[in-house]
Design a protein around this motif. Structure first.
Motif, PDB file in Angstrom:
ATOM      1  N   ILE A 133       0.530  -5.354   1.093  1.00 43.58           N
ATOM      2  CA  ILE A 133       0.552  -3.883   1.177  1.00 43.58           C
ATOM      3  C   ILE A 133      -0.032  -3.450   2.523  1.00 43.58           C
ATOM      4  O   ILE A 133       0.492  -2.565   3.205  1.00 43.58           O
ATOM      5  N   ARG A 134      -1.076  -4.148   2.910  1.00 47.10           N
ATOM      6  CA  ARG A 134      -1.676  -3.888   4.222  1.00 47.10           C
ATOM      7  C   ARG A 134      -0.642  -4.139   5.331  1.00 47.10           C
ATOM      8  O   ARG A 134      -0.512  -3.353   6.274  1.00 47.10           O
ATOM      9  N   ILE A 150       7.092  -0.945  -4.093  1.00 44.59           N
ATOM     10  CA  ILE A 150       6.106  -2.024  -4.168  1.00 44.59           C
ATOM     11  C   ILE A 150       5.767  -2.370  -5.611  1.00 44.59           C
ATOM     12  O   ILE A 150       5.394  -1.503  -6.403  1.00 44.59           O
ATOM     13  N   LEU A 151       5.940  -3.639  -5.960  1.00 46.31           N
ATOM     14  CA  LEU A 151       5.478  -4.138  -7.256  1.00 46.31           C
ATOM     15  C   LEU A 151       4.178  -4.885  -6.948  1.00 46.31           C
ATOM     16  O   LEU A 151       4.179  -6.052  -6.595  1.00 46.31           O
ATOM     17  N   GLY A 152       3.073  -4.134  -7.022  1.00 42.49           N
ATOM     18  CA  GLY A 152       1.804  -4.667  -6.529  1.00 42.49           C
ATOM     19  C   GLY A 152       1.051  -5.490  -7.558  1.00 42.49           C
ATOM     20  O   GLY A 152       1.171  -5.266  -8.766  1.00 42.49           O
ATOM     21  N   TYR A 153       0.301  -6.431  -7.074  1.00 37.10           N
ATOM     22  CA  TYR A 153      -0.540  -7.239  -7.957  1.00 37.10           C
ATOM     23  C   TYR A 153      -1.737  -7.738  -7.166  1.00 37.10           C
ATOM     24  O   TYR A 153      -1.715  -7.763  -5.934  1.00 37.10           O
ATOM     25  N   ARG A 187       3.868   2.698  -6.846  1.00 36.65           N
ATOM     26  CA  ARG A 187       5.077   2.006  -6.409  1.00 36.65           C
ATOM     27  C   ARG A 187       5.433   2.322  -4.961  1.00 36.65           C
ATOM     28  O   ARG A 187       6.108   1.560  -4.301  1.00 36.65           O
ATOM     29  N   ASN A 188       4.975   3.480  -4.498  1.00 41.46           N
ATOM     30  CA  ASN A 188       5.252   3.863  -3.119  1.00 41.46           C
ATOM     31  C   ASN A 188       4.017   3.541  -2.280  1.00 41.46           C
ATOM     32  O   ASN A 188       2.893   3.630  -2.783  1.00 41.46           O
ATOM     33  N   ILE A 189       4.227   3.245  -1.024  1.00 42.71           N
ATOM     34  CA  ILE A 189       3.101   2.863  -0.169  1.00 42.71           C
ATOM     35  C   ILE A 189       2.006   3.927  -0.167  1.00 42.71           C
ATOM     36  O   ILE A 189       0.813   3.601  -0.104  1.00 42.71           O
ATOM     37  N   SER A 190       2.393   5.210  -0.326  1.00 39.86           N
ATOM     38  CA  SER A 190       1.380   6.268  -0.281  1.00 39.86           C
ATOM     39  C   SER A 190       0.487   6.262  -1.521  1.00 39.86           C
ATOM     40  O   SER A 190      -0.553   6.915  -1.554  1.00 39.86           O
ATOM     41  N   ASP A 191       0.898   5.516  -2.563  1.00 38.85           N
ATOM     42  CA  ASP A 191       0.065   5.441  -3.773  1.00 38.85           C
ATOM     43  C   ASP A 191      -1.138   4.508  -3.595  1.00 38.85           C
ATOM     44  O   ASP A 191      -2.031   4.480  -4.431  1.00 38.85           O
ATOM     45  N   GLU A 222      -5.230  -0.013   7.248  1.00 39.49           N
ATOM     46  CA  GLU A 222      -5.984   0.774   6.262  1.00 39.49           C
ATOM     47  C   GLU A 222      -5.084   1.816   5.614  1.00 39.49           C
ATOM     48  O   GLU A 222      -5.200   2.131   4.458  1.00 39.49           O
ATOM     49  N   ASN A 223      -4.197   2.382   6.414  1.00 35.07           N
ATOM     50  CA  ASN A 223      -3.197   3.315   5.890  1.00 35.07           C
ATOM     51  C   ASN A 223      -1.995   3.271   6.813  1.00 35.07           C
ATOM     52  O   ASN A 223      -2.030   2.597   7.844  1.00 35.07           O
ATOM     53  N   SER A 224      -0.940   3.995   6.458  1.00 26.87           N
ATOM     54  CA  SER A 224       0.265   3.868   7.266  1.00 26.87           C
ATOM     55  C   SER A 224       0.383   4.941   8.339  1.00 26.87           C
ATOM     56  O   SER A 224       1.349   4.991   9.076  1.00 26.87           O
TER      57      SER A 224
END
Ligand code: SF4
Ligand code: SF4
Ligand code: SF4
Ligand code: SF4
Lengths: 337, 275
Positions: free
Chosen positions: B84-85, B103-106, B119-123, B254-256
């Motif tokens: 994600i980073r 994104i299916l994050g884990y 699911r979205n990078i902004s989340d 850290e953020n996009s």
């Protein structure tokens, strides 16, 4: 009765070979990597490896090798050929797949042009193999019709004794016989049993694979695209392969003086086939992966009568995304016919 | 329902509704302990996904595959925080459009695996987590050992390691931030950087890469794991990351919406090195 070499005689053995003018190389662990390196004593050797990470190829076809030195003057061009030193070497503890790799590459380097850089080293080296007593999940010599006790490419073949005290010794070439003549007092008659050779299961049907590859209609098959999706196109599988032999010639220096070098190159790189115009006949990873498989199991065989793979398994063992030729050949072998 | 089943069915739903054209995840590997990237284009293929604590690769590297996202369609991808980073960095460098990536994050903590919300990078807000994250103790210890060396010892350390390099470029190929279509070492009209893999050439290559990754590395460790000759690239990355935090108070990914640190400037930037 056969002859054996005891492990505790290995130091004397190395000394005897050195006295006879040989440098001795064996698997070593250095700086977190296993490879073939020069040794002075038995304790320098890493005997517990199924296979070193790097291949013996490095010592016959190094990753970068100076060919000629040149100097361009106003009136003339001076050049000097930089042939490799013809020092005599013993390679001790080579696995049968690595030794086979050398034998597989011999016809390539001696085909229309005899590559002095390869053959000077080949002619001055004696290959002492040790039959395997252990195989890992990636070993696949039997799938390419070799075996953990194949003597291909070997000059002397050692079979580990079951009690671990040494090896049964057998010369399999004239060069090997000559090498053993330098250590007569270190060998002894004995009938100790040898350790069992591991069972390496065949992972695919080589005949079926070769037949499929030979069929022209499969060249454009969707199969190639699907199987190579995750390949990231690095040079790991080719550079660690004991039989991959592609190189590039580069001049290093400036317009007036420099060194012409022979550097490893890889069919996995897009630059490998890039034309000066920018056009690239192999412009996707799937066409490059197909080339690697076709070269090894079709073109090379067509030209030299042998497949360009000794089944060492390194391409799978070391691939960052768990590809390697085994999976591809298995998949071809299992395709519905 | 375990995370694997949850993500299998979510991937299948994303594909069958047509929301995404492709899901990039993990499948079984060639041995019991290996996982490999798996690409699913149909709901049936999505049933082959595996997700467990062995899924450590950073799959974001496939998002920058040439042409993958040029049709404007969406792709879903299994990512843990370092992935994600990476996506944050890629967006901040204008290599990805935020809405093209699902994104299916884990997260993996010891052998435990948990699903991440969003699911979205902004989340995802990684800021604090990345800053306060300390590398595993073995990296810190190794790094400390190197810091304690004098320059000559340190040079010998790196010389021993870099002389093993074979210029296979696996480190580059697996790195999401190495997206250049033509890497500087591949520019050959003329050949700017020698292709020779001798010790000097290997230093050149590894230093070029270290500099190009400064302030851009997601510390995912992919390059370190990929290196077939076991060069401790983690130490290069760790040191470069630390350098950038100390010098610019900047932590990549850290953020996009960050401005890439070495591609931007502030009026009051110190100019201590300019005479
Ligand atoms: S198969 Fe693996 S090792 Fe070979 S080029 Fe592809 S990613 Fe690299
Ligand atoms: S193709 Fe793979 S298995 Fe065959 S010799 Fe090369 S590295 Fe070994
Ligand atoms: S340099 Fe290495 S650790 Fe950093 S993002 Fe690239 S692959 Fe990951
Ligand atoms: S992966 Fe390792 S050997 Fe390959 S180019 Fe990078 S540093 Fe060199």
């Amino acid at each position: 009765m056969t002859r054996i070499l005891l492990r505790n005689k290995l130091d004397d053995c190395i000394a005897a070979w050195q006295k006879a003018g040989f440098s001795v190389f064996a698997p070593v662990r250095q700086h977190e990597m296993s490879s073939f390196g020069e040794v002075q004593k038995a304790s320098d050797m890493a005997f517990d490896l199924v296979l070193p990470e790097r291949t013996i190829k490095d010592h016959f076809f190094p990753q970068t090798e100076p060919l000629i030195k040149y100097k361009i003057g106003k009136q003339q061009i001076d050049s000097e050929t930089m042939t490799p030193p013809d020092r005599k070497r013993v390679f001790f503890g080579v696995r049968p797949c690595d030794a086979s790799g050398l034998a597989i590459d011999d016809p390539l380097f001696g085909w229309d042009y005899k590559d002095d850089y390869w053959f000077r080293r080949r002619d001055n080296s004696v290959i002492v193999t040790i039959v395997c007593t252990e195989a890992d999940d990636f070993c696949m010599c039997t799938s390419v019709k070799l075996s953990p006790e194949s003597d291909k490419g070997a000059d002397v073949m050692l079979r580990p004794l079951a009690n671990g005290a040494g090896w049964q010794v057998e010369a399999v070439s004239e060069r090997g016989t000559a090498l053993l003549e330098t250590i007569p007092s270190l060998l002894q008659e004995n009938s100790e049993p040898t350790a069992p050779v591991p069972q390496v299961a065949e992972k695919f049907d080589l005949e079926k694979v070769m037949e499929w590859l030979a069929s022209k209609e499969n060249f454009e098959s969707q199969f190639w695209k699907d199987i190579s999706l995750r390949c990231v196109g690095c040079g790991s599988c080719t550079f660690l392969c004991p039989t991959c032999h592609c190189f590039d010639i580069q001049d290093e220096g400036d317009t007036y003086a420099g060194i012409r070098r022979k550097n490893w190159d890889s069919c996995s790189f897009s630059l490998f086939t890039m034309h000066t115009s920018g056009h690239n006949p192999r412009n996707t990873q799937s066409t490059r992966w197909r080339q690697r498989i076709m070269h090894k199991f079709n073109y090379y065989r067509g030209k030299f009568g042998v497949n360009s793979c000794s089944g060492c398994g390194r391409c799978t063992r070391q691939c960052p995304v768990d590809m390697g030729i085994t999976e591809t050949l298995q998949a071809i072998s299992n395709l519905p016919r | 329902m375990g995370i694997q089943e949850q993500y299998r069915s979510e991937a299948a739903a994303l594909l069958s509704s047509g929301e995404v054209k492709l899901v990039i995840g993990f499948g079984e590997g060639s041995t019991a302990d290996r996982r490999r990237p798996l690409f699913a284009r149909t709901p049936e293929e999505a049933q082959k996904f595996v997700l467990d604590a062995a899924c450590i690769a950073n799959l974001s590297t496939y998002l920058v595959t040439e042409g993958l996202l040029s049709d404007g369609k969406k792709v879903a991808v299994f990512l843990k925080p370092d992935g994600i980073r990476s996506v944050n960095i890629l967006i901040s460098e204008a290599q990805l459009k935020p809405d093209q990536v699902v994104i299916l994050g884990y997260a993996i903590d010891k052998a435990e695996i948990t699903a991440l919300e969003g699911r979205n990078i902004s989340d995802f807000s990684l800021g604090e987590e990345i800053r306060s994250h300390t590398p595993p103790p073995h990296i810190l210890q190794e790094a400390e050992r190197i810091e304690e060396m004098n320059p000559a010892e340190r040079f010998e350390f790196w010389k021993a390691h870099f002389s093993k390099c074979i210029k296979c470029y696996a480190c580059r190929q697996v790195c999401p931030m190495c997206y250049c279509r033509r890497c500087i070492v591949d520019v050959n009209q003329p050949q700017w950087v020698s292709t020779s893999s001798h010790t000097l050439g290997n230093f050149e290559w590894n230093i070029v890469r270290a500099f190009h990754l400064a302030g851009r590395c997601a510390a995912c460790g992919a390059c370190d794991r990929a290196c077939p000759v076991n060069i401790p690239l983690r130490l290069v990355n760790y040191r470069m990351g630390k350098e950038v935090i100390d010098a610019f108070d900047y932590c990549a990914g850290e953020n996009s919406s960050q401005k890439p640190v070495l591609a931007s400037f502030k009026q009051d930037d110190p100019e201590t090195f300019i005479l």
